[in-house]
Design an enzyme around this catalytic site. Sequence first.
Site, short mmCIF file in Angstrom:
data_model
loop_
_atom_site.label_atom_id
_atom_site.label_comp_id
_atom_site.label_asym_id
_atom_site.label_seq_id
_atom_site.Cartn_x
_atom_site.Cartn_y
_atom_site.Cartn_z
N LYS A 128 -34.11 2.65 51.61
CA LYS A 128 -33.49 2.20 50.37
C LYS A 128 -33.77 3.16 49.24
O LYS A 128 -33.12 3.16 48.20
CB LYS A 128 -34.03 0.81 49.99
CG LYS A 128 -33.75 -0.26 51.01
CD LYS A 128 -34.47 -1.55 50.63
CE LYS A 128 -34.43 -2.55 51.74
NZ LYS A 128 -35.46 -3.61 51.54
N GLY A 129 -34.80 4.01 49.41
CA GLY A 129 -35.34 4.80 48.30
C GLY A 129 -34.36 5.72 47.59
O GLY A 129 -34.52 6.00 46.41
N GLU B 293 -32.19 12.31 50.46
CA GLU B 293 -33.49 11.61 50.64
C GLU B 293 -34.16 11.38 49.28
O GLU B 293 -33.90 12.10 48.33
CB GLU B 293 -34.42 12.50 51.47
CG GLU B 293 -34.68 12.04 52.88
CD GLU B 293 -35.59 10.82 53.01
OE1 GLU B 293 -35.68 10.01 52.06
OE2 GLU B 293 -36.19 10.66 54.08
N ASP B 294 -35.06 10.41 49.24
CA ASP B 294 -35.83 10.20 48.00
C ASP B 294 -37.02 11.17 47.94
O ASP B 294 -37.22 11.87 46.96
CB ASP B 294 -36.29 8.74 47.87
CG ASP B 294 -37.09 8.23 49.07
OD1 ASP B 294 -37.20 8.93 50.10
OD2 ASP B 294 -37.64 7.11 48.98
N ASP C 278 -42.44 13.77 52.50
CA ASP C 278 -43.91 13.72 52.44
C ASP C 278 -44.44 14.51 53.64
O ASP C 278 -44.51 15.74 53.59
CB ASP C 278 -44.29 12.23 52.45
CG ASP C 278 -45.76 11.96 52.27
OD1 ASP C 278 -46.45 12.80 51.68
OD2 ASP C 278 -46.23 10.89 52.71
N PHE D 253 -49.32 8.63 44.95
CA PHE D 253 -48.25 7.71 45.34
C PHE D 253 -47.36 7.43 44.13
O PHE D 253 -47.82 6.91 43.12
CB PHE D 253 -48.82 6.42 45.92
CG PHE D 253 -47.78 5.63 46.65
CD1 PHE D 253 -47.35 6.01 47.91
CD2 PHE D 253 -47.18 4.52 46.05
CE1 PHE D 253 -46.35 5.30 48.57
CE2 PHE D 253 -46.18 3.81 46.71
CZ PHE D 253 -45.77 4.20 47.98
N LYS E 199 -43.48 16.48 48.44
CA LYS E 199 -44.95 16.63 48.32
C LYS E 199 -45.38 17.70 49.29
O LYS E 199 -45.78 17.39 50.42
CB LYS E 199 -45.63 15.32 48.74
CG LYS E 199 -45.71 14.25 47.70
CD LYS E 199 -46.57 13.11 48.26
CE LYS E 199 -46.37 11.85 47.51
NZ LYS E 199 -46.98 10.67 48.20
P1 5GP Z 1 -42.52 11.24 55.57
O1 5GP Z 1 -41.94 10.81 56.86
O2 5GP Z 1 -41.96 12.55 55.05
O3 5GP Z 1 -44.02 11.24 55.61
O4 5GP Z 1 -42.22 10.11 54.53
C1 5GP Z 1 -41.00 9.96 53.95
C2 5GP Z 1 -40.83 8.55 53.43
O5 5GP Z 1 -42.08 7.96 53.04
C3 5GP Z 1 -39.99 8.57 52.19
O6 5GP Z 1 -38.61 8.44 52.50
C4 5GP Z 1 -40.53 7.38 51.42
O7 5GP Z 1 -39.88 6.21 51.81
C5 5GP Z 1 -41.98 7.29 51.83
N1 5GP Z 1 -42.90 7.93 50.85
C6 5GP Z 1 -43.62 9.06 51.01
N2 5GP Z 1 -44.36 9.34 49.91
C7 5GP Z 1 -44.08 8.35 49.03
C8 5GP Z 1 -44.52 8.07 47.68
O8 5GP Z 1 -45.31 8.77 47.03
N3 5GP Z 1 -44.01 6.94 47.10
C9 5GP Z 1 -43.12 6.13 47.75
N4 5GP Z 1 -42.70 5.05 47.07
N5 5GP Z 1 -42.69 6.35 49.01
C10 5GP Z 1 -43.16 7.45 49.62
#
Ligand code: 5GP
Length: 182
Positions: free
Chosen positions: A45-46, A101-102, A105, A154, A133
């Site tokens: 949803k982000g 994407e939002d 990470d 976060f 990040k």
């Molecule tokens: P990844 O798979 O790259 O580790 O994580 C991606 C997903 O984790 C993002 O689409 C998001 O939903 C969530 N996410 C990662 N870091 C953050 C953060 O700092 N804040 C929030 N609200 N969601 C995050």
Amino acid sequence: MSLQDNIARILISPAEIQSRIETLAAEINAAYTDEDRPLLVCVLKGAFLFLADLTRFLDMRHEIDFMEVSSYGAGTRSSGVVRILLDLERNVEGRHVLIVEDIVDTGRTLSYMIRHLNARNPASIRICTLLSKPSRRQIDVRVDWIGFEVPDEFVVGYGLDYAEEYRNLPYIGVLRPEVYRD
Ligand code: 5GP
């Protein structure tokens, strides 16, 4: 107690977000032709607010579709296990796909989505993320457009949640750690 009281500091203001999206949109407009008619895949949803603003700055022909994936439980660290909760309605075979994407990470969610979509033979896949990040990356995914790099904290707001709240905040802010630590 309002949601704002749980924000340690504002990282990116609404005006900074809008101005950066306008710049990203100009670059994306230049990267595709009308014949490409890319399919923008909003990762729910982000990314819902990001997609909504981005699409209004695009003047090339394009379509939008939605996918919902989950890699988090209620906490603030990725579980590493990605599940598809809602799949695309449109067929991506032969299409130019732009994933919206939002935040990237660890890169796990994105690399899973790329593998999933590649299996359906799109013409191309490119990635546009509002936030990144870089210090947390575990999988090296090539991201074509990044709005802002953020530190390893976060963040919430402008579509990003903590336990399904805070998405409505108009800025990107750092959530106070005491909100999610016991
Ligand atoms: P990844 O798979 O790259 O580790 O994580 C991606 C997903 O984790 C993002 O689409 C998001 O939903 C969530 N996410 C990662 N870091 C953050 C953060 O700092 N804040 C929030 N609200 N969601 C995050």
